[in-house]
Design an enzyme around this catalytic site. Structure first.
Site, PDB file in Angstrom:
ATOM      1  N   CYS A   2      14.787  71.161   9.525  1.00 23.62           N
ATOM      2  CA  CYS A   2      13.990  71.665  10.637  1.00 23.62           C
ATOM      3  C   CYS A   2      14.480  70.980  11.894  1.00 23.62           C
ATOM      4  CB  CYS A   2      12.500  71.385  10.422  1.00 23.62           C
ATOM      5  SG  CYS A   2      11.470  72.006  11.775  1.00 23.62           S
ATOM      6  N   GLU A 104      16.128  78.815  12.334  1.00 22.28           N
ATOM      7  CA  GLU A 104      17.229  78.406  11.470  1.00 22.28           C
ATOM      8  C   GLU A 104      18.383  79.364  11.711  1.00 22.28           C
ATOM      9  OE1 GLU A 104      18.867  75.835  10.153  1.00 22.28           O
ATOM     10  OE2 GLU A 104      16.901  75.372   9.273  1.00 22.28           O
TER      11      GLU A 104
END
Length: 218
Positions: A2, A104
């Site tokens: 993350c 992402e």
């Protein structure tokens, strides 16, 4: 992993679920939150205090490490409880990082295509985190990651550890220090709740704020 996320929901939308009572300042919407900045987080410093909403520096470096020691932004769930760098914080200083979703990049595309990953119902989510006192006396944190599950696997092999609603209170509770008890009480959300879509490459430029266009389907 993350490395970028968004938090734009109104403060009451996520604070009530986490039992927040004390608030330093209601956070402004941020659609592109990068590491190395102050981020909104929830922690419970002691048994006598309610959950508190404030800010933590996104970068974890215990004050005893000093100097040029690493400042990871993530900690792996597989080792966070046993690593010498993290285990004290895992035992005594756990936090929640509220978010609406995270970004992402799909490595299978050229150039890498960014995706926004969130709940299908667009409800806010809570990343499990740990925090520590840094050398300058401020508090810094890392977001815990786990192997990707559900639709998140399409994009990356890791994802933030997202807790279900029943796990928020025990995760914050400073009196819960036993690994096995925590393991039995704390659970991630159902993988079937996760979805994603491609977004504009504008998100490649970390802004710390941005606008809603960053999460719109590309």
């Amino acid at each position: 992993m993350c490395g970028r996320f968004a938090l734009y929901s109104a403060y009451p939308t996520f604070s009530t679920k986490a039992g927040v009572v004390a608030v330093d300042e209601e956070p402004a919407p941020r659609f592109n939150v990068p590491p190395g900045t102050w981020i909104t987080a929830i922690r419970q410093p002691s048994d006598d205090e309610p959950p508190h909403l404030g800010t933590l520096w996104w970068g974890y470096q215990p004050k005893w490490a000093k100097g040029k020691a690493s400042q990871p932004i993530n900690a792996r769930v597989e080792t966070v409880a046993t690593s010498g760098y993290f285990k004290s914080a895992f035992q005594k200083r756990r936090c929640l990082v509220p978010a609406d979703g995270w970004f992402e990049w799909d490595k299978a595309t050229t150039p890498k295509q960014p995706h926004f990953i969130c709940r299908k119902d667009r409800e806010p989510i809570f990343f499990a985190g740990i925090y520590t006192e840094r050398e300058d006396g401020t508090l810094g944190c890392a977001i815990i990651t786990e192997p990707a599950r559900g639709a998140a696997q399409d994009i990356h092999d890791r994802m933030p550890l997202i807790l279900d609603d029943e796990s928020l209170a025990p995760w914050l509770a400073p009196d819960l220090t036993d690994r096995e008890i925590l393991r039995n009480l704390v659970h991630h959300i159902d993988a079937q709740l996760i979805t994603h879509w491609p977004v504009s490459t504008k998100v490649n430029r970390p802004s710390g704020a941005g606008d809603e266009s960053l999460i719109n389907p590309a």
